[in-house]
Design a protein around this motif. Structure first.
Motif, PDB file in Angstrom:
ATOM      1  N   ASP A   1      64.305 -23.575  23.177  1.00 17.68           N
ATOM      2  CA  ASP A   1      64.034 -22.578  22.170  1.00 17.68           C
ATOM      3  C   ASP A   1      65.404 -22.653  21.209  1.00 17.68           C
ATOM      4  O   ASP A   1      65.249 -22.381  19.955  1.00 17.68           O
ATOM      5  CB  ASP A   1      64.155 -21.354  22.947  1.00 17.68           C
TER       6      ASP A   1
ATOM      7  N   LEU B   1      60.190 -15.544  38.976  1.00 19.52           N
ATOM      8  CA  LEU B   1      61.460 -14.989  38.701  1.00 19.52           C
ATOM      9  C   LEU B   1      62.309 -16.365  39.003  1.00 19.52           C
ATOM     10  O   LEU B   1      63.377 -16.547  38.295  1.00 19.52           O
ATOM     11  CB  LEU B   1      61.566 -13.915  39.342  1.00 19.52           C
TER      12      LEU B   1
ATOM     13  N   MET C   1      67.378  -9.450  30.534  1.00 20.71           N
ATOM     14  CA  MET C   1      67.242 -10.899  29.917  1.00 20.71           C
ATOM     15  C   MET C   1      67.616 -11.880  30.928  1.00 20.71           C
ATOM     16  O   MET C   1      68.387 -11.774  31.722  1.00 20.71           O
ATOM     17  CB  MET C   1      67.994 -10.754  28.915  1.00 20.71           C
ATOM     18  N   ASN C   2      66.870 -12.915  30.677  1.00 22.00           N
ATOM     19  CA  ASN C   2      67.083 -14.151  31.732  1.00 22.00           C
ATOM     20  C   ASN C   2      68.115 -15.112  31.010  1.00 22.00           C
ATOM     21  O   ASN C   2      68.015 -15.999  30.681  1.00 22.00           O
ATOM     22  CB  ASN C   2      65.637 -15.007  31.588  1.00 22.00           C
TER      23      ASN C   2
ATOM     24  N   GLU D   1      66.522 -21.696  33.361  1.00 23.00           N
ATOM     25  CA  GLU D   1      66.897 -21.241  31.925  1.00 23.00           C
ATOM     26  C   GLU D   1      67.388 -22.329  30.906  1.00 23.00           C
ATOM     27  O   GLU D   1      67.241 -22.157  29.613  1.00 23.00           O
ATOM     28  CB  GLU D   1      67.991 -20.202  32.253  1.00 23.00           C
TER      29      GLU D   1
ATOM     30  N   ARG E   1      65.252 -23.492  28.678  1.00 25.29           N
ATOM     31  CA  ARG E   1      65.004 -22.231  27.416  1.00 25.29           C
ATOM     32  C   ARG E   1      66.030 -22.725  26.409  1.00 25.29           C
ATOM     33  O   ARG E   1      65.963 -22.670  25.250  1.00 25.29           O
ATOM     34  CB  ARG E   1      65.131 -20.883  27.883  1.00 25.29           C
TER      35      ARG E   1
ATOM     36  N   ASN F   1      59.194 -16.361  18.358  1.00 24.62           N
ATOM     37  CA  ASN F   1      59.181 -17.249  19.987  1.00 24.62           C
ATOM     38  C   ASN F   1      58.684 -18.644  19.632  1.00 24.62           C
ATOM     39  O   ASN F   1      57.711 -18.958  18.787  1.00 24.62           O
ATOM     40  CB  ASN F   1      58.030 -16.192  20.560  1.00 24.62           C
TER      41      ASN F   1
ATOM     42  N   GLU G   1      59.973 -13.860  24.289  1.00 22.19           N
ATOM     43  CA  GLU G   1      59.437 -13.746  25.344  1.00 22.19           C
ATOM     44  C   GLU G   1      59.896 -14.680  26.522  1.00 22.19           C
ATOM     45  O   GLU G   1      59.534 -14.453  27.745  1.00 22.19           O
ATOM     46  CB  GLU G   1      57.753 -14.307  25.013  1.00 22.19           C
ATOM     47  N   ASN G   2      60.451 -15.892  26.196  1.00 19.86           N
ATOM     48  CA  ASN G   2      61.137 -16.688  27.114  1.00 19.86           C
ATOM     49  C   ASN G   2      62.318 -16.174  27.594  1.00 19.86           C
ATOM     50  O   ASN G   2      62.875 -16.723  28.585  1.00 19.86           O
ATOM     51  CB  ASN G   2      61.282 -18.026  26.456  1.00 19.86           C
ATOM     52  N   LEU G   3      62.897 -15.229  26.933  1.00 18.49           N
ATOM     53  CA  LEU G   3      64.109 -14.732  27.475  1.00 18.49           C
ATOM     54  C   LEU G   3      64.136 -13.465  28.414  1.00 18.49           C
ATOM     55  O   LEU G   3      64.803 -12.807  28.864  1.00 18.49           O
ATOM     56  CB  LEU G   3      64.947 -14.348  26.064  1.00 18.49           C
ATOM     57  N   THR G   4      62.855 -12.750  28.330  1.00 24.76           N
ATOM     58  CA  THR G   4      62.610 -11.478  29.134  1.00 24.76           C
ATOM     59  C   THR G   4      62.713 -11.650  30.704  1.00 24.76           C
ATOM     60  O   THR G   4      62.076 -12.569  31.199  1.00 24.76           O
ATOM     61  CB  THR G   4      61.599 -10.774  28.632  1.00 24.76           C
ATOM     62  N   ARG G   5      63.245 -10.585  31.323  1.00 22.17           N
ATOM     63  CA  ARG G   5      63.099 -10.600  32.735  1.00 22.17           C
ATOM     64  C   ARG G   5      62.353  -9.369  33.121  1.00 22.17           C
ATOM     65  O   ARG G   5      61.107  -9.541  33.412  1.00 22.17           O
ATOM     66  CB  ARG G   5      64.487 -10.746  33.194  1.00 22.17           C
ATOM     67  N   PHE G   6      62.847  -8.363  33.160  1.00 20.78           N
ATOM     68  CA  PHE G   6      62.491  -7.119  33.753  1.00 20.78           C
ATOM     69  C   PHE G   6      62.291  -6.328  32.312  1.00 20.78           C
ATOM     70  O   PHE G   6      63.078  -6.457  31.732  1.00 20.78           O
ATOM     71  CB  PHE G   6      62.913  -6.353  34.721  1.00 20.78           C
TER      72      PHE G   6
ATOM     73  N   LEU H   1      59.092 -20.100  30.092  1.00 21.87           N
ATOM     74  CA  LEU H   1      59.600 -19.326  30.909  1.00 21.87           C
ATOM     75  C   LEU H   1      58.817 -17.960  31.126  1.00 21.87           C
ATOM     76  O   LEU H   1      58.912 -17.379  32.007  1.00 21.87           O
ATOM     77  CB  LEU H   1      61.136 -19.104  30.727  1.00 21.87           C
ATOM     78  N   ASP H   2      58.017 -17.748  30.080  1.00 16.01           N
ATOM     79  CA  ASP H   2      57.276 -16.620  29.978  1.00 16.01           C
ATOM     80  C   ASP H   2      56.122 -16.782  30.967  1.00 16.01           C
ATOM     81  O   ASP H   2      55.319 -15.857  31.250  1.00 16.01           O
ATOM     82  CB  ASP H   2      56.821 -16.145  28.675  1.00 16.01           C
TER      83      ASP H   2
ATOM     84  N   LYS I   1      62.266 -19.049  36.688  1.00 17.69           N
ATOM     85  CA  LYS I   1      62.989 -18.494  35.273  1.00 17.69           C
ATOM     86  C   LYS I   1      64.444 -18.678  35.331  1.00 17.69           C
ATOM     87  O   LYS I   1      64.906 -19.234  34.389  1.00 17.69           O
ATOM     88  CB  LYS I   1      62.621 -16.926  35.297  1.00 17.69           C
TER      89      LYS I   1
END
Lengths: 187, 313
Positions: free
Chosen positions: A115, A101, B267-268, A108, A111, A74, B208-213, A96-97, A104
């Protein structure tokens, strides 16, 4: 009127249609295949004369999503801005964490930019521009412009599955650039 | 097999006629996705592409010295020029969705997507690349043949004949492009050790920056991660191979939909999954789409009749 009428006589088009379309399809999908296999020396050699055509129209493709392995770390970025009066301020790039939503989804691209690209060490030439951007964005105090920007990358390695541990809260830190801001950077 | 038979097969594959219905549905969905693309770009439009963008045009040009299609660089950089380009992109997307001058609008959308890509290639993901490529192939398809303003305007003219069939080659290009995506996604994963040992989804779920639900089944458990990982590989492999087998096409498509919905849930990666799912519509047999639409129509008319009768009583 058909679109092909603009380019070629209709009768001639009827005669040549299948040949032209076949050649077009073979040419383009052949190049796409070579493009996907461009790590192969022969494929790269064959693709070379047509590479500029591909680049010009943005037809090059790479769908190696999570391949050969997903990133196993990460990464997050922060910057410190030093002002003329010596005061230092912290600037947090988009995380984004830590957003809802809606953000997010709309953020994107941050990210992807941070990232996947800035975090990869492949594009160090981007750092200077980003430092200038941070300086411009934080140039909001009267007669006290930013004089230096430092960008840092925080990396946390994802623990292997057998360790059954959570993601580490301690990150390794790497300074990416220390940039001295010039007056023209703030314009 | 003789050459004559090979030519015949080639001819059947590329030049037979098909109903334009699936392509029309795809055009509408693709147009809406282009609008969504524009909408997602809006909050940071000037940060990414403006005259004072995060990455300057000079840096991009130094890194990629090849001459490329980039409308944003064709005029002196200004906010007005960027707004004009952006507005044209939105207009072309709306027009494509409605099927007005479909080919022209598709060409405009392709040029715009390519320009955005070349102007800052460091922020677009695979979904954006796929949209650009689909827009390219859609230019060669008769996507405005039905359910479009083009068709409506043509119907007002004398001697109007509705287009019941179109040449399939444009649809085939779009189908093959989708297969290229799955092929490359599968082939590039195969050398990865985490794909072989089944932990790839575990690692992806920890970004972590990629997760959604949360995942419907927790990939922190080893065997669940293996099922997710190998299942993904199997489905991706099937989607460029077994999908061409008529008898099992819909099963493979259903697996593909499950995969994309799961990724989209967990994933976002906005748009990528939806573009893939929208493109899968091109694999539906037109007669099945007609049956489905007729069923939907019947359901709708029954519902309307019920509403009317309850309203009058």
């Amino acid at each position: 009127m058909e679109w092909s009428d603009l380019l070629i006589d209709r009768e001639l088009w009827k005669k040549l249609r299948k040949i032209i379309i076949s050649l077009f399809v073979i040419f383009n999908f052949g190049l796409i295949y070579l493009c996907l296999e461009r790590n192969n020396l022969l494929a790269a050699r064959l693709l070379k004369p047509f590479w500029n055509y591909f680049l010009f129209f943005g037809l090059e493709q790479d769908f190696s999503v999570f391949a050969p392995s997903p990133i196993q770390a990460n990464v997050n970025f922060i910057a410190t801005i030093t002002y003329q009066d010596g005061v230092c301020k912290l600037y947090q790039f988009q995380r984004l964490d830590r957003v809802n939503l809606t953000n997010k989804v709309t953020q994107e691209r941050w990210r992807k930019f941070l990232d996947d690209n800035l975090g990869s060490d492949r594009y160090p030439f981007l750092y200077k521009d980003i430092a200038k951007f941070v300086a411009r964005k934080n140039n909001n105090q009267k007669d006290n412009p930013p004089t230096a920007v430092c960008i840092y990358r925080y990396t946390g390695i994802v623990p292997p599955p057998e360790s059954k541990r959570s993601n580490p809260s301690v990150y390794s830190i790497k300074p990416l650039i220390a940039y001295e801001v010039r007056p023209e950077d703030l314009k | 097999m003789s050459f004559a038979r090979l030519f015949q097969l080639w001819d059947e594959f590329w030049f037979s006629d098909v109903s334009p219905k699936c392509l029309a549905v795809f055009r509408i969905m693709f147009g809406l996705l282009l609008l969504q693309f524009a909408l997602f770009l809006l909050p940071d439009l000037f940060t990414w592409y403006g005259p004072k963008a995060i990455i300057s045009a000079n840096s991009i040009a130094e890194a990629n010295p090849t001459v490329v299609l980039d409308l944003l660089n064709m005029a002196p950089q200004s906010d007005a020029w960027l707004c004009a380009i952006y507005a044209l992109f939105i207009l072309a997307s709306i027009s494509l969705t409605l099927g007005f001058c479909s080919r022209l609008c598709c060409a405009i959308c392709f040029v715009m997507l390519t320009s955005f890509y070349h102007h800052n290639p460091y922020l677009l993901n695979s979904g954006d690349s796929l949209m650009r490529l689909l827009a390219f192939w859609l230019i060669f398809s008769d996507s405005g043949a039905i359910w479009s303003v083009d068709d409506f305007l043509a119907s007002k003219k004398p001697n109007y004949k509705p287009k019941e069939k179109i040449s399939v080659w444009g649809v085939r290009c779009l189908q093959l492009q989708l297969c290229v995506v799955y092929y490359h996604a599968f082939v590039t994963k195969s050398p990865g050790w985490v794909w072989a040992n089944g932990s790839a989804v575990y690692f992806a779920s920890r970004l972590e920056n990629l997760t959604r639900f949360p995942f419907p089944m927790d990939p922190n458990i080893e065997w669940i991660s293996s099922v997710w990982t190998w299942g993904t590989l199997f489905i991706e492999f099937s989607l460029f191979t077994l999908i061409w087998v008529k008898e099992i096409r819909y099963y493979i498509m259903a697996l593909g939909l499950c995969l994309h919905l799961c990724i989209d849930w967990t994933m976002n990666i906005p748009q990528f999954e939806w573009v893939m799912m929208a493109t899968l519509i091109l694999f539906v047999y037109p007669e099945d789409l007609t049956t489905f639409l007729n069923w939907l129509k019947a359901k709708y008319s029954i519902a309307v009749k019920k509403n009317l009768s309850t309203g009058s009583s």
